[in-house]
Design a protein around this motif. Structure first.
Motif: not given
Lengths: 482, 482
Positions: A248-253, A268-275, A281-288
């Motif tokens: 909830a705190r890290v709310a948006t992209a 982060l360096r290996l994944m790329g900031e844009d990605s 933004a695109a992937h859903p949050r999963g519950s456990l």
């Protein structure tokens, strides 16, 4: 005797393996899957970003091997061995913690590839018919009838007669719901206060793995963590596990990159900031969540396997392995009942009478409810281990001591992780054994500590030339303790 | 503001009381009940022999009183006070154990009479519409819509719009099932290994009660028990609680009389052998289960009350009382939110905005999930108490001591049974308080025991003329302990 027919509900990992086993044992098998056939190119993307990478280990491999050693080999060809955890600290240091002193390992594998392989295997059997786009609607267990909605024909109802109905339809199983309505079932489900989101880490520009491919990578950060598992295309699938309040705190992209920069700068360096931004933004949050229930069966008519009977959080990497083991254990028990009854076994569980089938299912449920409850609990506990304890010195010292003892006495002392991942010791037995080991270990460590203190006291008294009263006191304390 | 509409699912005890409360607070109420109207003569026999007699106590009475003191008085007129337990030994001895040192009592009441009274009360309100023979089928909480099957018209679907959906549809609640499907709910249900069967004990030929009417009668026999509650027609309703394995042994009607003769000879004489035999053949066996869940609410749209949220075994006599208290607690919280927001309260919870309603429901669920979980556990524990402990001397000694302390310090020491049955102290608070009391009681008993031992030692040492080393040792032990 007319042909015995089993209806398998659910064409995921456990359902398709169960179909293979039943066909092998002489049953006519109809497998019904709600979704379209993911082996068809137009449906291959279904169910992406909704599930964590899989790690197959001994229990899962054992069930494949028992069906066909060649199948195990084909699975290994799709998998990447992971020999240990690679811990990433905040300042970018990496340290490896191997899983086993003898080099045993778990194996990263994609869910899609494994499902396709098992569906091929099931579909290639002459006694198996696969029905896609069929959603389970209802069952009359007493009458031996299951009803499906044919989603390709506007939801038209299709009734099917069966001697046995196998529910392998996942954590939210409708077969289980029908069993609950039809009889007395003890049941519990609970959600943990954390969720997850998937990201990807591509191969390097040179076409290599961005990190050591033979490790499960963990960025443990106390209350949350990032993990990464290797894929054959040299990418990694990364998963961020975190309390819902943090999501909830890290709310948006736009919040995610600063968050990664603060906690996982190397990733982060290996994944790329844009990605990272785009995927958050695109992937859903999963519950456990987890599910426990008992019995896993209904009379001689129905049994639930896999997540339908014991959904668990993913932190021990045992969800699929436990589901595959369900299939193997059920097969072993059915064959044992056949052997008890007839003195010799035809090897065809389709020969079981209704009464024998009931006995086999009862025995299966009694044993399996206890063992699966144990692994559901272990999986919950292991979350704390992965996100926090792996960087704790006392924990690491204990792990090393236990590993050393296992190396010295491979049969007498077996760490819990080894029993769970590299043996087929029933889960509940493994837990009981581990508790005993821990008790002895604690006693040994205490005794060693007291001995060291006594030795120090001897040195001290000699040095001071006084009576060794302190030593006597310590000796008395030690005697009192043990 | 347009009229606020609440749909109440279930016209049993809790549903009909909830309908009264909502109407009183300005809501338009539609109550839907699956069964026909049991107030009509042709349906008056519905649901007989399927439920245990009820005992209404403070929490239930408080909810009635808050709605209308006259209602409480009308309920008392239907009820028979029970001042304590009457324990029947195997040899026919009776001994009374009163519930409270100040004479507080619980009240035996018939479920049917109470439901009829509350349905009359709800139906007499101009803002309440009762719909019988309507079975809940589905709900779309986001859209604020509930769908029912009109069983009097061949199951025709009826959709109803509502600002709030109240599920008071019992242990197997379908409203709860829909809430589980719509959101994340922690849920557990379990069956105990015991069942029950109802019998009756008629009035004497002279037209009097066969036993003291102002007691709850118990024949405790360790692993099983018979109980009897008085009815206004001077009969008793008796219930046999027993492990399923014993029901299997006492398989048929011809086995039941020898069983009663061996264990409940005095009851058998009063009930009559033919009647016991006929009833054992005719009456169903009931199962005993409990339900816990959290949350009890879904957004600002739905709430479950009573057994739907917290079914419990009947051994604390709190199932209905807790359900009535749900209604009172929800009403109090809704009024409190109204007051916080507006500084003054209209007293009409129908004035709550959607947002305020959500806040009230969240607060209700957070508090109530904890308290109802506590009483579900207490009810389980009390079974052991009723069938076994009530004849245990240590248990009785402790009860007497606690009762005496309560009599001396009525506010400082309150026995758990008193807090649960004769106050509105929240259940979880009552349990915590009782645990503290037990701890102090144990310490006091130990200290008293040590003091007695010390006194004995002093006497002994004087007698022997030796040094009081033993006394010092005891004193040291006492110091070490406390």
């Amino acid at each position: 005797m007319p042909e015995r027919r089993v209806v398998v509900v659910g064409g995921g990992l456990v359902g398709s393996l169960a179909a293979c086993y039943f066909a092998r044992r002489g049953w006519a098998v109809d497998l019904y899957e709600k979704r379209p056939d993911i082996r068809l190119p137009e449906h291959s993307g279904a169910a992406e970003h909704r599930s964590i990478n899989l790690a197959i280990s001994e229990r899962g491999l054992s069930a494949l091997r028992r069906l066909d050693p060649a199948l195990e080999a084909r699975v290994h060809a799709l998998a990447i061995p992971m020999h240990g955890r690679m811990i990433h600290t905040r300042d970018g240091q990496q340290s490896s913690q191997r899983y086993d002193v003898f080099g045993k390992h778990i194996n990263s594998i994609g869910r899609g590839a494994l499902v396709r392989l098992l569906l091929d295997e099931a579909g290639s059997h002459e006694r198996v018919t696969l029905h896609f786009c069929h959603e389970f609607a209802d069952a009359d267990f007493a009458a031996g009838r299951a009803v499906f909605r044919d989603l390709a024909r506007g939801g038209e109802h299709v009734a099917v007669d069966a001697d046995l109905i196998v529910g392998a339809d996942g954590a939210f199983s409708r077969v289980r719901q029908r069993m609950m309505a039809a009889g007395m079932m003890n049941y519990s489900q609970a959600y943990i206060e954390h969720g997850y989101c998937e990201f990807s880490m591509p191969a390097t520009p040179a076409g290599g793995f961005a990190l050591d491919p033979n490790h499960l990578h963990i960025w443990p950060r106390g209350s949350f963590m990032l993990i990464a598992l290797p894929n054959p295309d040299r990418s990694f699938t990364c998963t961020l596990f975190m309390p819902w309040s943090d999501f909830a705190r890290v709310a948006t992209a736009k919040d995610i990159v600063p968050f990664f920069r603060a906690h996982f700068p190397d990733a982060l360096r290996l994944m790329g900031e844009d990605s990272v931004r785009a995927e958050y933004a695109a992937h859903p949050r999963g519950s456990l969540m987890y599910v426990k229930c008992s019995p896993h069966t209904h009379a001689n008519r129905a049994v639930i396997l896999g997540d339908a009977a014991h959904a668990m959080v993913p932190f021990y990497g045992q969800g699929m392995n436990c589901g595959f083991e369900d299939v193997e254990v059920l097969d072993r028990i059915m064959l044992a009942v056949l052997l008890q009854e007839h003195g010799k076994s035809s090897g065809q569980t389709a020969d079981l009478s209704d009464d024998q089938l009931r006995r086999a299912l009862d025995e299966y449920s009694a044993a399996r409810a206890v063992d699966t409850s144990a692994i559901v609990d272990l999986a919950l506990d292991n979350y704390t281990e992965m996100r926090a304890k792996v960087v704790d010195y006392a924990y690491l010292a204990r792990k090393h001591l236990e590993g050393a003892l296992h190396w010295l006495f491979p049969q007498r002392v077996i760490p819990l992780y080894t029993m769970v991942s590299f043996t087929s010791i029933p889960y509940a037995t493994a837990v009981a054994r581990s508790n005993r080991q821990t008790m002895w270990l604690h006693r040994a460590v205490r005794a060693a500590g007291l001995a060291a203190a006594a030795a120090a006291a001897v040195g001290l008294t000699r040095m001071l030339g006084t009576q060794p009263a302190l030593l006597r006191g310590i000796a008395r304390a030690a005697t009192g303790e043990y």
